[in-house]
Design a protein around this motif. Structure first.
Motif, PDB file in Angstrom:
ATOM      1  N   ALA A 107       7.557   2.058  31.913  1.00 33.81           N
ATOM      2  CA  ALA A 107       8.782   1.980  33.198  1.00 33.81           C
ATOM      3  C   ALA A 107       9.657   3.196  32.849  1.00 33.81           C
ATOM      4  N   LYS A 108       9.651   3.703  31.713  1.00 30.76           N
ATOM      5  CA  LYS A 108      10.441   4.996  31.786  1.00 30.76           C
ATOM      6  C   LYS A 108       9.686   6.355  32.048  1.00 30.76           C
ATOM      7  N   GLY A 109       8.326   6.018  32.453  1.00 34.09           N
ATOM      8  CA  GLY A 109       7.524   7.282  32.706  1.00 34.09           C
ATOM      9  C   GLY A 109       6.518   7.843  31.807  1.00 34.09           C
ATOM     10  N   LEU A 110       6.670   7.187  30.377  1.00 33.17           N
ATOM     11  CA  LEU A 110       6.083   7.701  29.025  1.00 33.17           C
ATOM     12  C   LEU A 110       4.630   7.126  29.335  1.00 33.17           C
ATOM     13  N   LYS A 111       3.583   7.798  28.469  1.00 34.40           N
ATOM     14  CA  LYS A 111       2.099   7.496  28.386  1.00 34.40           C
ATOM     15  C   LYS A 111       2.122   6.159  27.920  1.00 34.40           C
ATOM     16  N   PRO A 112       1.071   5.362  28.653  1.00 34.91           N
ATOM     17  CA  PRO A 112       0.801   4.104  28.203  1.00 34.91           C
ATOM     18  C   PRO A 112       0.238   4.001  26.686  1.00 34.91           C
ATOM     19  N   LYS A 128       1.710  -9.550  21.895  1.00 38.74           N
ATOM     20  CA  LYS A 128       3.011  -9.548  22.927  1.00 38.74           C
ATOM     21  C   LYS A 128       3.826  -8.646  22.569  1.00 38.74           C
ATOM     22  N   LEU A 129       4.328  -8.200  21.438  1.00 39.31           N
ATOM     23  CA  LEU A 129       5.165  -7.079  20.896  1.00 39.31           C
ATOM     24  C   LEU A 129       4.875  -5.830  21.359  1.00 39.31           C
ATOM     25  N   LEU A 130       3.505  -5.686  21.179  1.00 42.67           N
ATOM     26  CA  LEU A 130       2.858  -4.319  21.652  1.00 42.67           C
ATOM     27  C   LEU A 130       2.824  -4.183  23.100  1.00 42.67           C
ATOM     28  N   LEU A 131       2.595  -5.229  23.722  1.00 42.22           N
ATOM     29  CA  LEU A 131       2.524  -5.105  25.407  1.00 42.22           C
ATOM     30  C   LEU A 131       3.747  -4.955  25.815  1.00 42.22           C
ATOM     31  N   ASP A 132       4.866  -5.565  25.202  1.00 40.14           N
ATOM     32  CA  ASP A 132       6.136  -5.596  25.742  1.00 40.14           C
ATOM     33  C   ASP A 132       6.616  -4.151  25.478  1.00 40.14           C
ATOM     34  N   TRP A 133       6.433  -3.692  24.386  1.00 33.65           N
ATOM     35  CA  TRP A 133       6.785  -2.076  24.058  1.00 33.65           C
ATOM     36  C   TRP A 133       6.027  -1.203  25.193  1.00 33.65           C
ATOM     37  N   ASN A 134       4.882  -1.354  25.374  1.00 36.86           N
ATOM     38  CA  ASN A 134       3.911  -0.518  26.430  1.00 36.86           C
ATOM     39  C   ASN A 134       4.628  -0.794  27.820  1.00 36.86           C
ATOM     40  N   ALA A 135       5.118  -1.812  28.222  1.00 42.51           N
ATOM     41  CA  ALA A 135       5.831  -2.169  29.512  1.00 42.51           C
ATOM     42  C   ALA A 135       7.186  -1.229  29.424  1.00 42.51           C
ATOM     43  N   GLN A 136       7.580  -1.296  28.323  1.00 38.56           N
ATOM     44  CA  GLN A 136       8.926  -0.393  28.735  1.00 38.56           C
ATOM     45  C   GLN A 136       8.659   1.067  28.489  1.00 38.56           C
TER      46      GLN A 136
END
Length: 304
Positions: A187-192, A176-184
């Motif tokens: 959203a900022k245009g960074l690589k997934p 959950k923590l990793l997926l939350d970070w990935n979503a952030q």
């Protein structure tokens, strides 16, 4: 940590395989136990019924891998950081430790019934649990990114995992923590993040060694002990298991209002002060989970 951590640690029975030879001597009860001295003023805080009995009835849930609670080479003696800390607390209280083993759910059943005095078994303070139990904290509740040694990479926030390949166990708090970070990041245009899942725990470490993943995100105790025993990996980042807004804490757990929590708290602060606490954490590679002081019933993980 969340209850799934216990299941994860049990499932991770072979995580230390690549470092078994290096770590096997570290997990034997043959080593002299680290001890502390009785402190009369703290011992006097223990409820009279427990003092009369002369033992601290501790309950723990035993997994199959170091460093929390697991069986020694005889397959019947519980050892580990949880057992060692409970024994230090009993030393200060002038009591002998009686370590009892139960499944995770039966830990709480035993505390509810009064059969056991205190749980020392990686129990995280939560707001829901505080309704039924009192807590005296003794370790940080953290998760860690474990990478190959010499990776020259550090993780302190979401941007640091952008574009990385990271393994995590499905259905865990770490996922959950990793997926939350990935979503952030997205959203900022960074690589997934390229999130990887494997069928069993050993595969994470094989993938790490072969360079197929950049890191494995898992419970800090398992990662820290694996780093200590294998010598092949390193922790490149540690975050609270509760997420970015709260530092989760592991605590000695006792039935609410049974009169024992103050004695547990004072005993824990005594072993922190006399240095025996730190010796135990260092023995099991968990120095990065040390607390500066034990606190009674701090803010816990929120209800979900």
């Amino acid at each position: 940590m969340y209850t799934k951590v216990v299941a994860l640690l049990v499932a991770a029975a072979t995580l230390t395989a690549c470092g078994a030879a290096a770590g096997s001597s570290d997990v034997s009860q043959q080593q002299p136990r680290i001890t502390s001295a009785k402190v009369d003023r703290i011992a006097a805080e223990v409820p009279q019924a427990i003092r009369d009995r002369g033992t601290l009835q501790v309950i723990t849930s035993v997994g199959t891998v170091p460093p929390l609670s697991f069986y020694d080479n005889d397959n019947k003696t519980p050892i580990g950081v949880e057992v060692d800390i409970a024994a230090l607390v009993a030393d200060v209280l002038g009591l002998k430790t009686q370590t009892n083993v139960a499944s995770w759910e039966n830990v709480f059943v035993g505390l509810d019934s009064g059969k056991y005095d205190a749980g020392f078994t990686n129990i995280t303070v939560t707001e829901a649990r505080k309704e039924k139990y009192d807590f005296a904290t003794y370790r940080l509740d953290n998760v860690s990114f474990e990478a190959r040694k010499g990776s020259n990479w550090k993780v302190s926030g979401a941007p640091d995992v952008a574009g990385r390949t990271i393994a995590v166990s499905s259905g865990t708090n770490q996922e959950k923590l990793l997926l939350d970070w990935n979503a952030q990041n997205v959203a900022k245009g960074l690589k997934p993040v390229d999130v990887k899942y494997f069928q069993n725990s050993t595969d994470y470490y094989l993938a790490l060694q072969s360079g197929r993943i950049d890191a494995y995100l898992g419970p800090n105790p398992t990662a820290a002990y694996h780093v200590k025993s294998s010598g092949q990996t390193e922790i490149v980042g540690t975050i609270s298991g509760a997420g970015p807004t709260l530092q989760g804490e592991i605590a000695a757990t006792t039935k609410k209002g049974n009169g024992l929590v103050q004695a547990l708290n004072d005993a824990l602060n005594q072993i922190i002060a006399d240095g025996s606490y730190r010796k135990v954490l260092d023995r099991w590679g968990l120095g990065n989970e040390a607390v500066p002081k034990s606190v009674i019933n701090p803010p816990g993980l929120p209800r979900t």
